[in-house]
Motif scaffolding. Structure first.
Motif, short mmCIF file in Angstrom:
data_model
loop_
_atom_site.label_atom_id
_atom_site.label_comp_id
_atom_site.label_asym_id
_atom_site.label_seq_id
_atom_site.Cartn_x
_atom_site.Cartn_y
_atom_site.Cartn_z
N SER A 69 0.82 -1.20 0.00
CA SER A 69 0.00 0.00 0.00
C SER A 69 0.86 1.25 0.00
N LYS A 70 0.33 2.31 -0.55
CA LYS A 70 1.01 3.60 -0.48
C LYS A 70 0.69 4.24 0.86
N PRO A 71 1.47 5.15 1.36
CA PRO A 71 2.78 5.50 0.85
C PRO A 71 3.87 4.55 1.38
N TYR A 72 4.95 4.48 0.62
CA TYR A 72 6.16 3.81 1.07
C TYR A 72 6.87 4.79 2.02
N VAL A 73 7.20 4.31 3.21
CA VAL A 73 7.76 5.20 4.23
C VAL A 73 9.23 4.87 4.50
N LEU A 74 10.08 5.84 4.27
CA LEU A 74 11.52 5.68 4.50
C LEU A 74 11.93 6.57 5.67
N THR A 81 3.10 14.06 9.25
CA THR A 81 3.63 13.87 7.89
C THR A 81 2.90 12.72 7.19
N LEU A 82 2.75 11.62 7.92
CA LEU A 82 2.08 10.46 7.31
C LEU A 82 0.62 10.75 7.02
N GLN A 83 -0.04 11.45 7.94
CA GLN A 83 -1.44 11.81 7.70
C GLN A 83 -1.57 12.68 6.46
N SER A 84 -0.68 13.65 6.37
CA SER A 84 -0.70 14.54 5.22
C SER A 84 -0.42 13.76 3.93
N VAL A 140 8.85 7.02 17.45
CA VAL A 140 8.52 7.54 16.12
C VAL A 140 7.87 6.44 15.28
N LYS A 141 8.47 5.26 15.33
CA LYS A 141 7.93 4.13 14.57
C LYS A 141 6.51 3.78 15.02
N ARG A 142 6.35 3.68 16.33
CA ARG A 142 5.06 3.27 16.88
C ARG A 142 3.96 4.25 16.48
N VAL A 143 4.26 5.50 16.55
CA VAL A 143 3.27 6.53 16.23
C VAL A 143 2.97 6.53 14.72
N MET A 144 4.00 6.32 13.91
CA MET A 144 3.78 6.26 12.45
C MET A 144 2.84 5.11 12.10
N GLN A 145 2.97 4.01 12.84
CA GLN A 145 2.17 2.82 12.54
C GLN A 145 0.69 3.02 12.82
N LYS A 146 0.36 4.07 13.56
CA LYS A 146 -1.06 4.40 13.75
C LYS A 146 -1.68 4.88 12.44
N VAL A 147 -0.81 5.40 11.56
CA VAL A 147 -1.32 5.90 10.27
C VAL A 147 -1.08 4.88 9.16
N VAL A 148 0.13 4.37 9.10
CA VAL A 148 0.47 3.36 8.09
C VAL A 148 0.99 2.14 8.85
N ASP A 197 2.39 -0.72 8.51
CA ASP A 197 3.68 -1.40 8.42
C ASP A 197 4.85 -0.42 8.21
N ALA A 198 4.62 0.85 8.59
CA ALA A 198 5.70 1.85 8.48
C ALA A 198 6.69 1.68 9.64
N PRO A 199 7.95 2.00 9.46
CA PRO A 199 8.58 2.37 8.19
C PRO A 199 8.94 1.13 7.38
N HIS A 200 8.90 1.27 6.07
CA HIS A 200 9.24 0.13 5.22
C HIS A 200 10.75 -0.06 5.12
N ASP A 201 11.46 1.03 5.27
CA ASP A 201 12.92 0.95 5.32
C ASP A 201 13.46 1.98 6.31
N VAL A 202 14.57 1.61 6.95
CA VAL A 202 15.30 2.55 7.79
C VAL A 202 16.69 2.70 7.17
N LEU A 203 16.95 3.90 6.67
CA LEU A 203 18.21 4.18 5.98
C LEU A 203 19.17 4.86 6.95
N LEU A 204 20.32 4.24 7.17
CA LEU A 204 21.37 4.87 7.99
C LEU A 204 22.36 5.57 7.07
#
Ligand code: GDP
Length: 309
Positions: free
Chosen positions: A106-111, A182-185, A215-223, A225-232
């Protein structure tokens, strides 16, 4: 810059030492291998990876009986490529994201992007947003590095430059709340990709861990399975420091991919070989300059070819 050009200093550094070390030699012997080991370590490949490379070359000498010095370069190229192929992290050549290849449903893909200050995190986010936009995706940025006002402003500058929306709050606000907004928007605008900047304050691992987890937990309220990737993001010009940061971040949060910046103008490019070998996490991107186009999808075979050409 091109990869070849970016690696110039690293190559000059490596090969000038190697040329000295093999002067007057006709075959790869014990002494050449000792010198090679020292040179690889001095080129920021890292001790563990260097030992693996040396062992492979020793085995090669043992099975071939004789290795001429003129073959050493080719052998290094082959053995390092073979070593890196053991880390089965896949190969990409374009800025493709998982929704396009069907692994994210599903969209959006969250990085989510992590890394300490100064490594080139904001710049990398800007360059990525540019590439994704160029590839036809709708991108939204989230300024969840609320610890420094400069971080928010810098991200804003990149958002304006690239022409993508950014969600921000005041400095000092809750990063998780910015990520949530951000995710809601993004969902409301039917965006394809969200890139979330986060603060990387490594001096306190527990805090960092807690903050990223929140941050992850709160994002998951909107999407869900977010984040789909964590980029270091790591600064390649710091050599072994980049290594240390990779160790600490991978211990603090689940990192799924890496970006190594500032490979242009450094002699420490060998660190990418060590990082690719040691972390079992793909280096997905490399930074090769300050410009908007100076981000490349990393291909380990291309890298090795270019280094030992
Ligand atoms: P942040 O604090 O991690 O967000 O770092 P910034 O993105 O603000 O970058 C810090 C500095 O490094 C800036 O001057 C960037 O232009 C520079 N920078 C970032 N990536 C690269 C790169 O790949 N090559 C070079 N030469 N400079 C870079």
């Amino acid at each position: 810059e091109t990869l070849d050009k970016s690696l110039e200093k690293s190559k000059t550094n490596f090969f000038s030492k190697l040329t000295k070390a093999v002067a007057g030699k006709s075959k790869v012997d014990e002494e050449v291998l000792d010198n090679l080991e020292e040179i690889l370590v001095a080129s920021d490949v890292g001790v563990n990876t260097t030992l693996k490379i040396i062992t492979r070359i020793e085995n090669r000498v043992a099975s071939d009986k004789y290795l001429g010095i003129e073959e050493l370069n080719q052998i290094l190229r082959e053995e390092i490529a073979a070593l890196l192929s053991e880390t089965n992290t896949g190969e990409a050549t374009e800025f493709v994201i998982p929704i396009a290849i069907g692994t994210v449903q599903s969209k959006p893909y969250v990085l989510m992007v992590v890394g300490v200050n100064g490594v080139g995190k904001t710049t990398t986010i800007g360059k990525l947003a540019y590439q994704f936009k160029k590839a036809g995706y709708n991108v939204v940025l989230g300024a969840a590095d609320t610890f420094r006002a400069a971080a928010i402003d810098q991200l804003q500058i990149w958002a304006d430059r690239v022409g993508v929306p950014i969600v921000r709050q005041d400095m000092g606000s809750d990063p998780a709340s910015v990520a949530f907004d951000t995710l809601q928007s993004a969902v409301a605008q039917n965006a394809d990709i969200v890139i979330i900047d986060t603060a990387g304050r490594l001096h306190n691992k527990i805090n960092l861990m807690n903050e990223l987890t929140k941050v992850k937990r709160v994002m998951q309220k909107v999407v869900g399975d977010a984040p789909h990737d964590v980029l270091l993001v790591l600064d390649g010009s710091t050599g072994q420091n980049a290594f240390e940061q990779a160790k600490q971040f991978t211990a603090a949060t689940e990192v799924t991919c890496l970006a190594v910046t500032k490979l242009d103008g450094t002699a420490k490019g060998g660190v990418v070989i060590g990082i690719s070998d040691q972390f079992q996490i793909p280096v997905k991107y490399i930074g090769v300059g300050e410009g908007i186009e100076d981000l490349q999808v990393f291909n380990k075979y291309e890298f090795v070819d270019s280094f030992f050409k």
